[in-house]
Motif scaffolding. Structure first.
Motif, PDB file in Angstrom:
ATOM      1  N   ILE A  80       0.837  -1.201   0.000  1.00  0.00           N
ATOM      2  CA  ILE A  80       0.000   0.000   0.000  1.00  0.00           C
ATOM      3  C   ILE A  80       0.875   1.255   0.000  1.00  0.00           C
ATOM      4  CG2 ILE A  80      -1.671   1.333   1.352  1.00  0.00           C
ATOM      5  CD1 ILE A  80      -2.711  -1.486   2.332  1.00  0.00           C
ATOM      6  N   ALA A  81       1.862   1.284   0.885  1.00  0.00           N
ATOM      7  CA  ALA A  81       2.738   2.458   0.983  1.00  0.00           C
ATOM      8  C   ALA A  81       3.521   2.668  -0.309  1.00  0.00           C
ATOM      9  CB  ALA A  81       3.699   2.302   2.168  1.00  0.00           C
ATOM     10  N   LEU A  82       4.075   1.597  -0.857  1.00  0.00           N
ATOM     11  CA  LEU A  82       4.863   1.727  -2.082  1.00  0.00           C
ATOM     12  C   LEU A  82       3.996   2.159  -3.254  1.00  0.00           C
ATOM     13  CD1 LEU A  82       7.609   1.537  -3.362  1.00  0.00           C
ATOM     14  CD2 LEU A  82       7.237  -0.912  -3.703  1.00  0.00           C
ATOM     15  N   SER A  83       2.773   1.660  -3.321  1.00  0.00           N
ATOM     16  CA  SER A  83       1.897   2.103  -4.408  1.00  0.00           C
ATOM     17  C   SER A  83       1.629   3.593  -4.295  1.00  0.00           C
ATOM     18  CB  SER A  83       0.594   1.296  -4.440  1.00  0.00           C
ATOM     19  OG  SER A  83      -0.205   1.547  -3.311  1.00  0.00           O
ATOM     20  N   GLY A  84       1.514   4.103  -3.071  1.00  0.00           N
ATOM     21  CA  GLY A  84       1.337   5.544  -2.876  1.00  0.00           C
ATOM     22  C   GLY A  84       2.537   6.334  -3.346  1.00  0.00           C
ATOM     23  N   PHE A  85       3.730   5.859  -3.038  1.00  0.00           N
ATOM     24  CA  PHE A  85       4.933   6.565  -3.469  1.00  0.00           C
ATOM     25  C   PHE A  85       5.130   6.493  -4.978  1.00  0.00           C
ATOM     26  CE2 PHE A  85       6.079   6.260   1.038  1.00  0.00           C
ATOM     27  CZ  PHE A  85       6.446   7.579   1.253  1.00  0.00           C
ATOM     28  N   ILE A  86       4.811   5.355  -5.581  1.00  0.00           N
ATOM     29  CA  ILE A  86       4.912   5.253  -7.037  1.00  0.00           C
ATOM     30  C   ILE A  86       3.913   6.208  -7.698  1.00  0.00           C
ATOM     31  CG2 ILE A  86       4.580   3.734  -9.033  1.00  0.00           C
ATOM     32  CD1 ILE A  86       5.513   1.398  -7.201  1.00  0.00           C
ATOM     33  N   ALA A  87       2.690   6.226  -7.187  1.00  0.00           N
ATOM     34  CA  ALA A  87       1.660   7.114  -7.752  1.00  0.00           C
ATOM     35  C   ALA A  87       2.043   8.575  -7.584  1.00  0.00           C
ATOM     36  CB  ALA A  87       0.303   6.838  -7.100  1.00  0.00           C
ATOM     37  N   SER A  88       2.544   8.947  -6.415  1.00  0.00           N
ATOM     38  CA  SER A  88       2.902  10.358  -6.197  1.00  0.00           C
ATOM     39  C   SER A  88       4.083  10.771  -7.065  1.00  0.00           C
ATOM     40  CB  SER A  88       3.169  10.632  -4.715  1.00  0.00           C
ATOM     41  OG  SER A  88       4.287   9.905  -4.254  1.00  0.00           O
ATOM     42  N   THR A  89       5.033   9.877  -7.266  1.00  0.00           N
ATOM     43  CA  THR A  89       6.158  10.169  -8.155  1.00  0.00           C
ATOM     44  C   THR A  89       5.663  10.371  -9.582  1.00  0.00           C
ATOM     45  OG1 THR A  89       7.708   8.936  -6.770  1.00  0.00           O
ATOM     46  CG2 THR A  89       8.343   9.261  -9.066  1.00  0.00           C
ATOM     47  N   GLY A  90       4.767   9.498 -10.026  1.00  0.00           N
ATOM     48  CA  GLY A  90       4.212   9.629 -11.377  1.00  0.00           C
ATOM     49  C   GLY A  90       3.416  10.901 -11.547  1.00  0.00           C
ATOM     50  N   LEU A  91       2.603  11.229 -10.561  1.00  0.00           N
ATOM     51  CA  LEU A  91       1.791  12.443 -10.637  1.00  0.00           C
ATOM     52  C   LEU A  91       2.668  13.691 -10.639  1.00  0.00           C
ATOM     53  CD1 LEU A  91      -1.002  13.708 -10.756  1.00  0.00           C
ATOM     54  CD2 LEU A  91      -1.044  13.646  -8.251  1.00  0.00           C
ATOM     55  N   ALA A  92       3.680  13.715  -9.780  1.00  0.00           N
ATOM     56  CA  ALA A  92       4.592  14.866  -9.738  1.00  0.00           C
ATOM     57  C   ALA A  92       5.315  15.023 -11.075  1.00  0.00           C
ATOM     58  CB  ALA A  92       5.608  14.698  -8.606  1.00  0.00           C
ATOM     59  N   THR A  93       5.764  13.920 -11.635  1.00  0.00           N
ATOM     60  CA  THR A  93       6.460  13.958 -12.920  1.00  0.00           C
ATOM     61  C   THR A  93       5.537  14.454 -14.026  1.00  0.00           C
ATOM     62  OG1 THR A  93       7.916  12.171 -12.214  1.00  0.00           O
ATOM     63  CG2 THR A  93       7.719  12.539 -14.591  1.00  0.00           C
ATOM     64  N   ALA A  94       4.317  13.934 -14.062  1.00  0.00           N
ATOM     65  CA  ALA A  94       3.357  14.367 -15.081  1.00  0.00           C
ATOM     66  C   ALA A  94       3.049  15.858 -14.949  1.00  0.00           C
ATOM     67  CB  ALA A  94       2.072  13.546 -14.977  1.00  0.00           C
ATOM     68  N   ALA A  95       2.839  16.326 -13.729  1.00  0.00           N
ATOM     69  CA  ALA A  95       2.519  17.744 -13.516  1.00  0.00           C
ATOM     70  C   ALA A  95       3.692  18.644 -13.879  1.00  0.00           C
ATOM     71  CB  ALA A  95       2.103  17.970 -12.062  1.00  0.00           C
ATOM     72  N   LEU A  96       4.890  18.243 -13.489  1.00  0.00           N
ATOM     73  CA  LEU A  96       6.069  19.039 -13.837  1.00  0.00           C
ATOM     74  C   LEU A  96       6.225  19.140 -15.355  1.00  0.00           C
ATOM     75  CD1 LEU A  96       8.485  17.635 -11.153  1.00  0.00           C
ATOM     76  CD2 LEU A  96       7.924  20.068 -11.422  1.00  0.00           C
ATOM     77  N   ALA A  97       6.019  18.028 -16.035  1.00  0.00           N
ATOM     78  CA  ALA A  97       6.160  18.028 -17.491  1.00  0.00           C
ATOM     79  C   ALA A  97       5.069  18.871 -18.144  1.00  0.00           C
ATOM     80  CB  ALA A  97       6.108  16.589 -18.019  1.00  0.00           C
ATOM     81  N   TRP A  98       3.823  18.644 -17.755  1.00  0.00           N
ATOM     82  CA  TRP A  98       2.709  19.302 -18.426  1.00  0.00           C
ATOM     83  C   TRP A  98       2.647  20.795 -18.131  1.00  0.00           C
ATOM     84  CZ3 TRP A  98       0.246  18.122 -22.520  1.00  0.00           C
ATOM     85  CH2 TRP A  98      -0.929  18.796 -22.864  1.00  0.00           C
TER      86      TRP A  98
END
Length: 165
Positions: A80-98
């Motif tokens: 559960i914790a790792l899925s949260g960190f993977i999701a937050s990393t992906g979201l941060a990356t997507a937002a920074l790019a977009w």
């Protein structure tokens, strides 16, 4: 607060920068998708991560649970914790790019690259000595990383060009 100035005459390839940013953002969202799969598998019969099966781990969800309910809950909490960190990393990356790279902001470009690279540098090496680096397990991550790298390279040339004009 930084302002975003667009100078069409000096921005040689805004389309390429936008395409690169879109690919980077898509890859970030793919990481979020992987995290959702990871999260769901924790609560289903699969329990183990995508692409990890009896060849990699010789006990099932039920066997872990019967052997040690405390260990089972610990593994579940890590999923559960790792899925949260993977999701937050992906979201941060997507937002920074977009919202940053697409507008030519260098700090966003560098940060959008550093965030997933740091995560991958830490996470990927542990997969190899324990034989968890199966294509079923890491294939989606490799694909998202390849899309991200292509996007970063596509965006780099117009980012450099705009910097020198």
């Amino acid at each position: 607060m930084a302002t975003i100035a667009h100078h069409p005459a000096t921005d040689a390839a805004p389309g390429a920068r936008r395409l690169g940013a879109a690919l980077m953002a898509l890859a970030g969202l793919a990481f979020v998708g992987y995290a959702v799969i990871f999260f769901i598998r924790n609560f289903t019969g699969g329990f183990l991560e995508l692409g990890i099966g009896p060849h990699e781990v010789d006990v099932s969800r039920a066997q872990v649970q019967s052997f040690s309910p405390d260990l089972f809950r610990y593994i579940a909490h890590l999923h559960i914790a790792l899925s949260g960190f993977i999701a937050s990393t992906g979201l941060a990356t997507a937002a920074l790019a977009w919202f940053g790279v697409r507008h030519g902001l260098w700090w966003a470009y560098v940060t959008a690259i550093v965030v997933p690279v740091l995560a991958l540098i830490i996470a990927l090496p542990a997969h190899y000595p324990y034989h968890f680096a199966t294509i079923g397990h890491l294939g989606l991550i490799y694909l998202a990383t390849a899309i991200f790298a292509v996007g970063a390279l596509v965006a780099l040339k117009p980012m450099l060009h705009a910097r020198h004009t």
